[in-house]
Write an enzyme that holds these catalytic residues in place. Structure first.
Site, PDB file in Angstrom:
ATOM      1  N   CYS A 102      72.357 134.859  68.224  1.00 34.17           N
ATOM      2  CA  CYS A 102      72.458 135.287  67.019  1.00 34.17           C
ATOM      3  C   CYS A 102      73.224 134.284  65.973  1.00 34.17           C
ATOM      4  O   CYS A 102      72.857 134.045  65.010  1.00 34.17           O
ATOM      5  CB  CYS A 102      73.453 136.496  66.696  1.00 34.17           C
ATOM      6  SG  CYS A 102      72.634 137.896  67.926  1.00 34.17           S
ATOM      7  N   ASP A 103      74.058 133.479  66.663  1.00 32.87           N
ATOM      8  CA  ASP A 103      75.084 132.563  65.846  1.00 32.87           C
ATOM      9  C   ASP A 103      74.976 131.192  66.087  1.00 32.87           C
ATOM     10  O   ASP A 103      75.752 130.220  65.688  1.00 32.87           O
ATOM     11  CB  ASP A 103      76.363 133.061  66.004  1.00 32.87           C
ATOM     12  CG  ASP A 103      76.711 134.735  65.632  1.00 32.87           C
ATOM     13  OD1 ASP A 103      76.051 134.886  64.684  1.00 32.87           O
ATOM     14  OD2 ASP A 103      77.374 135.189  66.309  1.00 32.87           O
ATOM     15  N   CYS A 105      77.390 136.594  70.918  1.00 31.97           N
ATOM     16  CA  CYS A 105      76.026 136.273  71.101  1.00 31.97           C
ATOM     17  C   CYS A 105      75.364 134.793  70.721  1.00 31.97           C
ATOM     18  O   CYS A 105      75.345 134.539  69.306  1.00 31.97           O
ATOM     19  CB  CYS A 105      75.341 137.346  69.991  1.00 31.97           C
ATOM     20  SG  CYS A 105      73.453 137.432  69.857  1.00 31.97           S
TER      21      CYS A 105
END
Length: 348
Positions: free
Chosen positions: A141-142, A138
């Site tokens: 997300c990261d 992701c």
């Protein structure tokens, strides 16, 4: 309990963000939900070491810690959390009959499918050890954790193009490794990525596959081993003299080769699934947005949402599903009485 049936008012399948949010709301509505943890307790968020974009945590929170806090909150209000993998849901009669892979059987008046979607991975050495430590599924997300690093995106579809484009916000340079010459992505995304190629922000490595990831949980990803063959699919041609195997320095690897929704247990029901297995929910405006074609069966989170796939959107959908289920359960006694009256009239 393999030979008996345990009846519950509501069953929630899944303990990711969607399932746990549904559990919190359902428990507060006195629906005493049974919440079943599947093969991936906590869902994909448990693979994320730090979550910085979930509201309410200005310093961020680890994925596992967020899940554990939500579990405690769900249990505080009366949710019953148990480990169990749903094998089959029988919607041919009411109440629903829910069979688990361990032989346990439950019945329930309403069911929320929040079993998520599993990110596809490469299955190569180093991948599991470094997942959450420089390897991610992701970018949204990261990606921000690896500012200034060279980053590698693996894939050739829309998701890979979108993630590569997004990562240019943070990366020193983004590389895309695709195992063949042609991309599967739509022209829209290919054109957007090409502009980044022309500006020097992205480099495309065609006919290239990742064979191994190197690094440690302490220090993250150090480098990857790649294979390249102009005919494509180089991992299948390692003995070919035309295949080049080499090490490549990157600080993060993002795998974008798709997701598989965990909906096998719904295939024999009346729930509509799209061609890739995602639940088709009602959507739209007003109540009942998480309803499926089967009254009393609702869908929430990544098992429905193949686009956003964010923790906060999953939480919102879990909330909706619990409210929709509560509305259904509130009307259930009246509906059952009408059905019984109709059956009696038919007998007369």
């Amino acid at each position: 309990m393999t030979d008996t049936e345990d009846h519950r008012r509501l069953i929630v399948a899944g303990t990711g963000i969607a399932g746990l949010t549904a559990a919190i709301y359902a428990a507060r509505s006195n629906n005493d939900p049974l919440v079943l943890e599947g093969d991936e307790p906590g869902g994909q968020l448990t693979l994320t070491s730090e979550v910085e974009n979930y509201p309410g945590f200005p310093e961020g929170i680890s994925g596992p810690d967020l899940i554990n806090e939500m579990k405690a909150q769900a249990e505080q209000f009366g949710s019953d959390l148990k480990h169990g993998v749903v094998e089959n849901v029988d919607d041919s009669e009411r109440p629903f009959r829910v069979e688990l892979t361990n032989g346990d059987v439950y019945t329930c008046d309403a069911f929320i499918a929040a079993s998520g979607a599993s990110a596809r991975t490469l299955g190569i050495p180093g991948e599991d050890d470094l997942m959450g430590y420089g390897v991610s599924t992701c970018a949204t997300c990261d990606g921000a954790f690896f500012r200034g690093e060279d980053m590698l995106v693996v894939g050739g579809g829309d998701a890979a193009m979108e993630e590569a484009h997004f990562l240019t916000k943070f990366a020193n340079k983004v590389y895309i490794a695709h195992r063949r010459e042609e991309f599967r992505a739509e022209d829209y995304w290919i054109d957007k990525v090409q502009k980044k190629v022309e500006s020097g922000e992205i480099e495309i490595m065609r006919n290239t596959e990742v064979l191994e990831m190197h690094g440690s949980p302490e220090d993250g990803v150090d480098h990857v081993t790649l294979a390249r063959n102009d005919a494509g699919y180089p991992s299948e041609k390692l003995d070919d003299d035309e295949t080049e195997v080499f090490d490549f320095d990157v600080g993060a690897v993002f795998i974008a080769i798709g997701h598989t929704p965990n909906t096998d247990y719904l295939e024999d029901t009346g729930v509509e699934l799209d061609e890739t297995g995602y639940i088709v929910a009602k959507g739209g405006k007003g109540g009942g947005q998480t309803a499926t074609d089967v009254p009393g069966l609702f869908g929430a989170g990544d098992v429905v949402d193949y686009h956003y796939q964010q923790a906060v959107t999953a939480a919102g959908m879990g909330c909706k599903a619990a409210i929709d289920a509560d509305d259904y359960l509130e009307d259930l006694p009246e509906a059952e009485s009408e059905a019984e009256a109709a059956a009696e009239a038919a007998d007369d």
